[in-house]
Scaffold this active site. Structure first.
Site, short mmCIF file in Angstrom:
data_model
loop_
_atom_site.label_atom_id
_atom_site.label_comp_id
_atom_site.label_asym_id
_atom_site.label_seq_id
_atom_site.Cartn_x
_atom_site.Cartn_y
_atom_site.Cartn_z
N HIS A 173 0.82 -1.22 0.00
CA HIS A 173 0.00 0.00 0.00
C HIS A 173 0.85 1.26 0.00
O HIS A 173 0.35 2.34 -0.27
CB HIS A 173 -0.93 -0.01 1.22
CG HIS A 173 -2.00 -1.07 1.14
ND1 HIS A 173 -3.31 -0.80 0.82
CD2 HIS A 173 -1.93 -2.42 1.29
CE1 HIS A 173 -4.00 -1.94 0.80
NE2 HIS A 173 -3.20 -2.93 1.09
N ASP B 226 3.44 9.47 -0.82
CA ASP B 226 2.30 8.67 -0.40
C ASP B 226 2.06 7.59 -1.44
O ASP B 226 2.19 7.87 -2.64
CB ASP B 226 1.05 9.56 -0.28
CG ASP B 226 0.14 9.12 0.85
OD1 ASP B 226 0.10 7.91 1.14
OD2 ASP B 226 -0.52 9.99 1.44
C1 G6P Z 1 -1.22 3.11 6.25
C2 G6P Z 1 -0.74 1.68 6.05
C3 G6P Z 1 -1.75 0.69 6.63
C4 G6P Z 1 -2.05 1.06 8.08
C5 G6P Z 1 -2.56 2.50 8.17
C6 G6P Z 1 -2.84 2.96 9.61
O1 G6P Z 1 -2.33 3.36 5.44
O2 G6P Z 1 -0.50 1.43 4.67
O3 G6P Z 1 -1.23 -0.62 6.56
O4 G6P Z 1 -2.98 0.17 8.64
O5 G6P Z 1 -1.58 3.35 7.61
O6 G6P Z 1 -1.71 2.81 10.41
P1 G6P Z 1 -1.69 1.88 11.71
O7 G6P Z 1 -0.25 1.83 12.15
O8 G6P Z 1 -2.57 2.59 12.69
O9 G6P Z 1 -2.24 0.54 11.32
#
Ligand code: G6P
Length: 467
Positions: free
Chosen positions: A157, A365
């Site tokens: 992602h 991003d």
């Molecule tokens: C990004 C990453 C995700 C992640 C999200 C929130 O979008 O690509 O994999 O889940 O951030 O971050 P966190 O550390 O709270 O899961």
């Protein structure tokens, strides 16, 4: 139809209180249609979690949700340190923020192994496996080491950095070999896919094939571009309804006729928030005509607060927001509203429709779905203006936004000035072009296209079990 097994660090279990975001909903829809298993971290820590090999199970609408706890040490080393203080800045090409230590690398590999230990006994013949994101770079190879021969796809992602940047932490670059245990590797943009393929060539000696694949020994690995999408029509409808809600109307009244400049992010060092505030300060400094005419609402939802760089960011933003407001406020006007609390998706969609400008200026991003949501949220008759970083994956599709260099406060201030002055016909032209780029896409179609590409890899018989 093959059962879909999704693995991600966080699992969106439907019985939980929080409402899932667009992407989680799309994955859930896919799994509900063909039967699914979603496996990952429960979000909890327990000291005794280390030896546990049985996950918590919840069955809901044709999908099994299976989760495990982490130990406090794993949380610290795997999640806070290696995932978020090493890999996250590395993948976003932010070398000055990279931290590295061997212990957290080992713990990261250990959690990937433990995921494989718990998951593999739950697999059934005919499953299709889809691994998500940077927390799980070593999972495909850990599964192959446990004799899993099912098709495995991996989607990143985040961005994928240049081979030189990746090489700045040689130990992390070795994850390329682990990723090559998958059959399909998906990225957000062609630039990310190209960076990966070049590194695979240099590090693992993979050969490039026509059509974007890689050959490694007797195995072929597909490398594809699958830009993440939102559900544009659904989001547009939600925004239109939310616009009339008491929350948005309160915000509207509080603006007292001023234009709203909006930012919506997690409070994350990649989001360009320091530079964004500097850009707003430049606007106030150099264009006093906008004083009392515009208010900037930055929603910066607290995130990963156990990681030092995130704590520093919060302190810096609070200090700078205070400085901007003490310099430019009037008794009845506060130029900047900074919120560390996120809002519901509904409320934010209403704010987006209210906003004359949305500032989306990450340093880098993978995609950035806020940019797409802002476009979907607009009133086509009187749309606002998107100011977008040229280093967000979304800029590939939304080239009709005002594209800026996110580290240049002058450029951000100029873009704000242009956007605040922009005529309605120009706003409509730009908005139409952006809407055209996303209106026929969907998060569900994104998921389907990845899964069907993975199924094709299987049908074409390209999967040769590892020796
Ligand atoms: C990004 C990453 C995700 C992640 C999200 C929130 O979008 O690509 O994999 O889940 O951030 O971050 P966190 O550390 O709270 O899961």
């Amino acid at each position: 139809m093959s059962r879909l097994v999704v693995i991600s660090n966080r699992v969106s279990v439907p019985t939980g209180g929080a409402k899932a975001g667009g992407l989680a909903v799309a994955l859930k829809d896919l799994m509900e249609r063909q039967g699914g298993l979603w496996f990952g971290w429960s979000g909890d820590t327990k000291a005794e979690a280390a030896g546990v090999t049985l996950p918590y199970l919840v069955h809901h609408e044709n999908v099994d949700y299976a989760t495990i706890d982490l130990t406090p040490e794993e949380l610290d080393l795997y999640y806070n340190r290696f995932s978020n203080a090493t890999l996250w800045p590395l993948l976003h090409s932010l070398p000055e923020q990279m931290h590295f230590d061997r212990r957290s690398l080992q713990a990261y590999r250990g959690v990937n192994e433990r995921f494989a230990d718990v998951l593999v006994p739950m697999l059934r013949p005919g499953d299709t496996i889809w691994i998500h994101d940077y927390h799980l770079l070593a999972l495909a190879s850990a599964m192959r080491a446990r004799n899993v021969t099912a098709p495995i796809g991996f989607f990143l992602h985040t961005p994928f950095p240049s081979p030189d940047m990746l090489g700045s932490i040689p130990e992390a670059a070795l994850f390329i070999r682990d990723l090559l245990a998958a059959d399909l590797l998906g990225f957000q943009t062609s630039n990310d896919a190209e960076n990966f393929a070049t590194s695979a060539q240099r590090i693992a000696g993979a050969a490039r094939m026509a059509g974007g694949g890689l050959q490694l020994g007797n195995r072929q690995i597909r490398v594809g571009v699958f830009p993440v999408e939102i559900e544009p029509a659904e989001f547009a409808q939600m925004a239109e309804q939310a616009f009339a809600s008491p929350e948005t109307q309160r915000l509207h009244r509080s603006l007292d006729g001023q234009s709203l400049i909006l930012g919506v992010d997690r409070m994350d060092p990649t989001k360009g928030l320091r530079h964004r505030l500097a850009g707003f300060r430049r606007l106030l400094e150099t264009r006093p005509q906008w004083h009392r005419q515009a208010t900037f609402l930055q929603i910066a939802a607290e995130s990963r607060q156990d990681v030092g760089a995130y704590q520093d960011l919060r302190e810096d933003l609070e200090r700078e927001a205070g400085a901007i407001n003490s310099t430019y406020s009037d008794p009845d006007w506060t130029p900047l509203r900074l919120m560390a609390r996120g809002g519901t998706r509904e409320a934010i969609s209403g704010y987006m429709r209210e906003a004359r400008i949305c500032l989306v200026t990450p340093l880098r991003d993978g995609m950035n779905l806020v940019a797409k949501e802002y476009i979907a949220a607009q009133d086509p008759e009187n749309p606002g203006v998107l100011v977008l970083s040229k280093f967000a994956g979304a800029a590939r599709q939304l080239g009709a936004a005002i594209l800026v260099n996110p580290v240049d406060p002058d450029e951000i201030a100029d873009a704000l000035d242009i956007a605040l002055r922009m005529s309605r016909p120009e706003r409509q032209d730009r908005w139409n072009a952006c809407w055209e780029a996303i209106k026929d896409t969907s998060a569900l179609a994104w998921g389907r296209s990845f899964v069907s590409a993975l199924a094709r890899v299987g049908q074409e018989g390209q999967i040769v079990p590892r020796p």
